[in-house]
Design a protein around this motif. Structure first.
Motif, short mmCIF file in Angstrom:
data_model
loop_
_atom_site.label_atom_id
_atom_site.label_comp_id
_atom_site.label_asym_id
_atom_site.label_seq_id
_atom_site.Cartn_x
_atom_site.Cartn_y
_atom_site.Cartn_z
N PRO A 178 43.79 41.14 47.09
CA PRO A 178 44.54 40.51 45.98
C PRO A 178 43.94 39.19 45.52
O PRO A 178 43.11 38.59 46.20
CB PRO A 178 45.92 40.26 46.60
N SER A 207 41.11 33.66 49.40
CA SER A 207 40.83 32.45 50.19
C SER A 207 41.56 31.24 49.63
O SER A 207 41.61 30.20 50.27
CB SER A 207 39.32 32.19 50.21
N SER A 258 38.96 39.34 39.29
CA SER A 258 38.14 39.16 38.09
C SER A 258 37.32 40.40 37.76
O SER A 258 37.06 41.26 38.62
CB SER A 258 37.21 37.97 38.30
N MET A 286 41.96 44.06 36.54
CA MET A 286 41.03 42.95 36.29
C MET A 286 41.51 42.01 35.17
O MET A 286 42.69 41.99 34.87
CB MET A 286 39.65 43.53 36.02
N GLU A 416 37.10 35.34 29.38
CA GLU A 416 38.33 34.90 30.04
C GLU A 416 38.10 33.50 30.61
O GLU A 416 37.17 33.28 31.38
CB GLU A 416 38.71 35.86 31.17
#
Ligand code: NAP
Length: 516
Positions: A178, A207, A258, A286, A416
């Motif tokens: 995720p 992370s 992404s 995405m 983006e």
């Protein structure tokens, strides 16, 4: 089983709720900096290599210390998950669903606590954090109900002399990867869908938000889920994530993140490696370059409000965020003025204070990347109307930014940005506005504001995005109501929170017996 209903949001205008939230934040702050292990089956593993999670609004504040799983740990998680799958795949679906219902109830009870950690770990505002946890509860209950539906007798035609049936089987070991931006909802949604369908899971949290993953593991344990069904392996995506994606025993990968990482996963997963007996299934959700189109027949105040909420809610760090407002020329100047007026009223600062609408962006890399997109937007001829610079504070704060007169094809109109930057584009008429809206690689969400029925019908046919909204903003999908997921480079066309989602985690077996 009770009928599915979306979880309601907490009303923070009630003093008691405000107090509960403030207390929960103080409690979380008193628990900062603790260390948490990797969890594989019954084993809790501590490694030398650590992963620290930081508060983006207070750069040096450590939220928690996690382990950085290496390939060996990934291998161990795979072996255990394969082993646990042997029993879990035959567990009754009703029992699996019950774990999810239990987890939903526990999450409800721990709601303020989870909200508080989200505020500190990923910079969500109170309402945004609360909505994320509400969505996670919805996923748990919706998928539990869905599993019960799929476990019932399925409709197949019968022919004389045979008795036929169709049953759904789990796939195997799934790797769940995720993002951080809906740190509980997406992590919980993907993981719960995978486990309720009878798969075992290796969960590699982002992370940037391992603490929320840790809380989810605690909730599963409290809900009575046996150890080993979900194994928690924090660590770098490019090391342990990549290793697990390539592993020949991985049966499926459920990814949200992404475009770049998603495409790499699709590519790597397509290679059949030694010892691999199946084609890996990849569900990849995405990015987006979502647009709100404003027609000259629209209610301009409501359009401007919708644009501003969708552009700057959670600092624009939503895959569904409005990063392009495409406005027809007749009303362009008026809409731009209304957008700027509303944007200037937004407050920016640490979101542990309720009054701050926008918090920090997630980390230094994002901060630098967003600021460089703003520069690019200006260089390419965009007119900066408000924002465009950092806001004060010891975190990654950026003022909400509106850049007008952006042209179709400009960098900030195509790529983006994933931050608080809105590009406003002028279209000569409604048809051209729709063409511009469709002219990116993505196709996630979109919205149209118009009071003209014919134009709305045209948008239904021509606006190519997975989630289209008419006369409302393009963020804020509800589980079960707005099944969510995009087209083109926005993903593999799945619909989280929809009736066909669980099928992505199962395979159907058709069985016929000769009778008579
Ligand atoms: P990201 O950088 O792609 O990371 C997503 C996850 O992939 C993280 O857990 C990351 O781990 C892991 N990862 C990184 N490299 C990997 C690799 N080589 N192999 C396997 N895993 C790897 O995305 P993000 O910054 O977390 O999230 C923001 C993106 O998600 C935006 O593009 C947004 O639009 C998208 N998103 C889409 C949806 C949707 O429903 N379509 C919803 C939410 C967000 P590390 O953290 O360790 O690097």
């Amino acid at each position: 089983m009770k009928e599915f209903r979306n979880e309601t949001y907490t009303d923070f205008s009630i003093n008691e709720n405000q107090k509960k939230m403030e207390d929960a934040i103080k409690k979380a702050e008193s628990e900062l900096g603790k260390e948490y292990p990797i969890i594989i089956g019954n084993e809790k593993i501590i490694l030398d290599d650590k992963l620290k999670s930081f508060n983006p609004a207070e750069k040096n504040q450590v939220i928690g210390i996690f382990q950085k799983a290496d390939k060996e740990t990934g291998e161990k998680a795979m072996k255990k998950s394969l082993n646990f799958f042997k029993g879990w795949k035959f567990s009754p679906p009703e029992e699996r669903a019950e774990f999810l219902f239990n987890a939903a109830e526990i999450m409800r009870q721990r709601r303020f606590e989870i909200n508080a950690w989200e505020i500190l770990e990923v910079g969500k505002g109170w309402l945004e954090a609360d909505a994320d946890v509400a969505e996670a509860i919805d996923f748990l209950e919706f998928y539990a109900g869905e599993m019960l539906r799929y476990s019932k007798e399925q409709p197949v035609l019968q022919i004389p002399g045979e008795k036929s049936e169709l049953v759904y089987l789990p796939l195997g070991v799934g790797v769940v990867i995720p993002p951080w931006n809906f740190p509980m909802a997406i992590l919980c949604g993907m993981t719960s869908a995978a486990l309720v369908t009878g798969n075992t899971v290796i969960l590699k949290p982002s992370s940037d938000s391992p603490m929320i993953g840790q809380l989810f593991m605690e909730i599963l344990q409290e809900a009575g889920l046996p150890p080993g069904i979900v194994n928690f392996v924090p660590g770098s995506g490019s090391i342990v994530g990549d290793y697990l994606v390539q592993h020949p025993k991985t049966r499926f990968i459920s990814f949200t993140g992404s475009k770049g990482v998603g495409l790499r996963i699709v590519e790597q997963a397509a290679i059949a490696r030694e010892g691999q007996k199946w084609i890996k299934r990849v569900v990849a959700e995405m990015g987006g370059k979502d647009a709100i189109v404003v027609d000259n027949d629209a209610n301009l105040d409501s359009a401007a409000s919708g644009i501003v909420y969708a552009a700057f809610g959670y600092q624009g760090q939503k895959c569904s965020a409005c990063s392009r407002a495409i406005v027809v020329s007749d009303v362009y100047d008026e809409v731009v003025d209304k957008i700027v007026e509303r944007t200037k009223k937004l407050t920016v600062g640490p979101t542990k204070l309720y009054e701050n609408y926008m918090g920090a962006v997630i980390n230094e890399k994002a901060y630098n990347s967003i600021l460089s997109y703003i520069e690019k937007g200006k260089e390419e001829g965009g007119r900066l109307l408000t924002g465009g610079e950092p806001a004060e504070g010891n975190g990654y704060f950026i003022k909400p930014t509106v850049i007008a007169d952006v042209k179709p094809g400009d960098t900030i109109e195509q790529e983006e940005i994933f931050g608080p930057v809105l590009a406003v584009i002028k279209a000569k008429d409604y048809d051209e506005a729709l063409e511009i809206a469709n002219d990116t690689d993505y196709g996630l969400t979109g919205a149209v504001y118009s009071d003209n029925r014919e134009k709305l019908e045209k948008a239904k046919k021509l606006f190519h995005c997975g989630n289209l909204y008419l006369n409302r903003k393009c963020t804020g999908a509800f589980v079960g109501v707005h099944p969510f997921g995009g087209f083109n480079m926005s993903g593999t066309d799945s619909k989280a929170g929809g009736r066909d989602y669980l099928l992505l985690f199962m395979q159907a077996k058709s069985i016929s017996e000769k009778i008579g």
